[in-house]
Design a protein around this motif. Structure first.
Motif, PDB file in Angstrom:
ATOM      1  N   PHE A 162      42.193  33.588  34.212  1.00  0.00           N
ATOM      2  CA  PHE A 162      42.227  32.133  34.154  1.00  0.00           C
ATOM      3  C   PHE A 162      41.847  31.732  32.728  1.00  0.00           C
ATOM      4  N   THR A 180      56.133  33.739  38.170  1.00  0.00           N
ATOM      5  CA  THR A 180      54.700  33.450  38.183  1.00  0.00           C
ATOM      6  C   THR A 180      54.473  32.268  37.260  1.00  0.00           C
ATOM      7  N   ALA A 218      49.638  34.811  33.214  1.00  0.00           N
ATOM      8  CA  ALA A 218      50.959  35.045  33.789  1.00  0.00           C
ATOM      9  C   ALA A 218      51.209  36.525  34.056  1.00  0.00           C
ATOM     10  N   GLN A 219      50.584  37.387  33.261  1.00  0.00           N
ATOM     11  CA  GLN A 219      50.889  38.818  33.313  1.00  0.00           C
ATOM     12  C   GLN A 219      50.118  39.566  34.404  1.00  0.00           C
ATOM     13  N   GLU A 224      38.292  37.592  36.383  1.00  0.00           N
ATOM     14  CA  GLU A 224      37.491  37.969  37.548  1.00  0.00           C
ATOM     15  C   GLU A 224      38.061  39.246  38.146  1.00  0.00           C
ATOM     16  N   ALA A 259      42.159  27.945  42.394  1.00  0.00           N
ATOM     17  CA  ALA A 259      43.521  27.826  42.936  1.00  0.00           C
ATOM     18  C   ALA A 259      43.818  26.358  43.153  1.00  0.00           C
ATOM     19  N   VAL A 260      45.103  26.033  43.251  1.00  0.00           N
ATOM     20  CA  VAL A 260      45.483  24.671  43.611  1.00  0.00           C
ATOM     21  C   VAL A 260      46.463  24.724  44.780  1.00  0.00           C
ATOM     22  N   ASN A 298      38.304  26.352  45.897  1.00  0.00           N
ATOM     23  CA  ASN A 298      37.324  27.304  45.379  1.00  0.00           C
ATOM     24  C   ASN A 298      37.682  28.720  45.845  1.00  0.00           C
ATOM     25  N   ARG A 299      36.768  29.664  45.658  1.00  0.00           N
ATOM     26  CA  ARG A 299      37.105  31.068  45.901  1.00  0.00           C
ATOM     27  C   ARG A 299      37.264  31.420  47.379  1.00  0.00           C
ATOM     28  N   PRO A 333      48.815  41.340  37.399  1.00  0.00           N
ATOM     29  CA  PRO A 333      49.357  41.500  38.753  1.00  0.00           C
ATOM     30  C   PRO A 333      48.347  41.121  39.831  1.00  0.00           C
ATOM     31  N   GLY A 334      47.080  41.063  39.479  1.00  0.00           N
ATOM     32  CA  GLY A 334      46.062  40.701  40.460  1.00  0.00           C
ATOM     33  C   GLY A 334      45.725  39.219  40.453  1.00  0.00           C
ATOM     34  N   LEU A 335      46.421  38.453  39.629  1.00  0.00           N
ATOM     35  CA  LEU A 335      46.155  37.014  39.474  1.00  0.00           C
ATOM     36  C   LEU A 335      44.659  36.768  39.238  1.00  0.00           C
ATOM     37  N   ALA A 336      44.085  37.584  38.375  1.00  0.00           N
ATOM     38  CA  ALA A 336      42.633  37.538  38.165  1.00  0.00           C
ATOM     39  C   ALA A 336      42.251  36.907  36.833  1.00  0.00           C
TER      40      ALA A 336
END
Lengths: 169, 371
Positions: free
Chosen positions: A91, A147, A83-84, A39, A164-165, A125-126, A86-89
């Motif tokens: 999944f 991370t 894991a890599q 995303e 997310a959790v 959710n988002r 940087p924007g945690l985008a």
């Protein structure tokens, strides 16, 4: 400007677009270990997802500002990009996991406390609403850089929302 | 009177990169930094960097600082580091930079060449009670939290949804602080969309088209804030909301720190896209004073990844000016660095920077030609 545009402008994905596409359903349904769901709809100068992808599934960028484009046939659901990034985008969503009403999501996690394997967590959710309970299957730290990648079993009908959790206190 | 070949003022990402680059080509370097320890903002940046592998993408800022410190250590025969040392002024008559070390020792240093990598200052917003305890700049919050391990507050209202506001909000949450919301005047976040998505999915509201009207003060400290929606033209509306918080953090932009450049007589230009007065520079990051170079936020507000490459460009260009590297060896490295910098600035988010640079760069965009 519509409410939907404002929502997107605040960082909430409102529809699929380049950089935030879904895998083809037929392949996705049968791919063991899951497929990557990214995303990242904005062109920014960043390419670690592609340069770290071990199979070349995230296609090498022509321009560092490209949004990610994916060859899903090559994706093995390894979650290295999760894991890599940087924007945690990034999944990984595995539709083959578990019972017919379950699915597995592998998502990035950088908060404390770290979820414990086997426990129940809130799935968000988002916009951060708890939409389901999930069961933590694995917690890994692929790059040993704090991370974590949390593998969480979620209700299959929520798999498009859960990003997310949160550890239940 | 002390002498040095190359003085680098500022030990953040630009200055560290400039110092190690110049030293790697054989220059003797003195690196001064006003803080107790080197690293500038890098040591507060616990998030992973963007960019490409050459720019340490995917690596946390604090780790990048360590990598640069290791390079500095490897070059220690050529680099003198003076920390807790402020460059207070430049005296053009004799070319001396006045330094104050450890708040007591006065040092007169005469460099052959100087790289100004002094970074930036934070902008602050005027609003009633903005002087109350509990109102901070984002830099102060990061210093308290990430350098000294001090909990800045229980519940923070962030003003500004640029990259700093978004990232510091995320860092606060990692430290266990609640974010009451992020307030942004514009109809979209100014920082990277993915940074906004990161905090949104953890339940943080982002109030676009809103502004802070005042801090609510009780018993002498911040107890909340009022925020107000603005319309499409930025005019205040009747819609005012009270936010409960004990801390207000301002992340509303930076201004280049340019005093030494003014003193050195460098030609300065006000460039809104680069957030303030910046020096005219050529493709070597050399200013109109031939003995002064510039790198990083002091040359215009941009990302740390760009600052590091600019530092390298100024470092190698000074080595060339001092006759330590020339010909193909220079050309190859220099062009590679410019290519990396151009790539970072190539996309849509770099458009503002590119437009700003056109106003203060006294050569064309085809940077490689002049080498």
């Amino acid at each position: 400007m519509t409410e939907k545009e404002l929502l997107f402008n605040s960082g909430v994905l409102t529809e699929r677009c380049p950089g935030a596409e879904l895998p083809p359903r037929e392949l996705w349904e049968k791919k063991k270990n899951g497929l990557v769901v990214i995303e990242c709809p904005q062109r920014i100068p960043c390419n670690p997802c592609a340069s770290s992808c071990p199979t070349g599934a995230i296609r090498p960028f022509k321009d560092i500002n490209d949004t990610p484009a994916i060859d899903y046939e090559k994706c093995i659901g390894c979650a290295k990009c999760v894991a890599q990034c940087p924007g945690l985008a990034c999944f990984v969503v595995d539709l083959t996991y578990g019972e017919a009403d379950e699915a597995l999501v592998k998502l990035p996690f950088e908060m404390l406390p770290v979820p414990v394997e086997g426990t129940s967590v809130d799935c968000l959710n988002r916009v951060g609403e708890a939409v389901a309970k999930g069961k933590v299957l694995h917690v890994t730290e692929p790059l040993r850089d704090k991370t974590r990648v949390v593998h969480v079993v979620v209700p299959r009908d929520r798999v498009m929302d859960i990003r997310a959790v949160r550890v239940v206190k | 009177m002390r002498e040095t070949e190359v003085l680098v003022i500022g030990g953040g990402p630009a200055g560290l990169s400039a110092a190690v680059e110049a030293a790697s080509h054989g220059c003797d370097v003195t690196l001064v930094d006003s803080d107790l320890a080197l690293g500038g903002q890098l040591v507060k940046q616990t998030h992973k960097f963007f960019g490409s592998e050459a720019e340490y993408a995917g690596t946390r800022g604090i780790k990048i600082a360590k990598i640069l410190f290791e390079e500095l250590e490897a070059a220690k025969d050529r680099v003198t580091v003076l920390s807790n040392t402020t460059a207070n002024g430049f005296y053009p008559d004799d070319g001396v930079v006045a330094l104050v070390k450890d708040e007591e020792e006065y040092i007169r240093l005469r460099p052959k060449k100087t790289i100004v990598a002094t970074g930036a200052m934070e902008r602050l917003l005027p609003f009633p009670n903005n002087d109350a305890p509990g109102v901070y700049g984002a830099g102060a919050i990061q210093t308290l939290m990430n350098v000294y391990g001090v909990f800045p507050g229980e519940r923070v209202l962030m003003i500004g949804a640029g990259n700093i506001g978004l990232i510091v909000s995320y860092q606060l949450m990692q430290a266990g602080v609640e974010i009451a919301g992020i307030v942004e005047f514009m109809p979209k976040v100014g920082g990277y969309w993915v940074h906004a998505a990161k905090v949104r999915r953890l339940g943080v509201p982002i109030y676009l088209r809103h502004t802070i009207t005042d801090a609510i003060v009780e018993k002498g400290v911040v107890a909340g804030a009022h925020i107000q929606r603005v319309d499409e033209k930025g005019r205040p509306t009747e819609e005012i909301r009270k936010i409960d918080c004990d801390t207000i953090c301002m992340a509303v932009g930076l201004i280049p720190t340019a005093e030494i450049l003014w003193q050195a007589g460098c030609k300065m230009t006000y460039v809104p896209e680069l957030c303030g007065h910046v020096p005219q520079r050529n493709a070597f990051m050399q200013t109109t004073n031939p003995n002064f170079w510039v790198a990083g936020d002091a040359s215009g507000i941009e990302e740390a990844s760009a600052a590091m490459v600019e530092g390298r460009i100024s470092g190698i260009s000074i080595a060339r000016a001092l006759g330590r590297i020339q010909g193909e060896a220079f050309q190859e490295r220099y062009l590679e660095l410019w290519q990396r910098l151009s790539n970072l600035r190539a996309g849509e988010v770099g458009a503002k920077i590119r437009s700003g640079l056109e106003k203060c760069s006294n050569c064309g965009c085809d940077w490689g030609e002049e080498a």
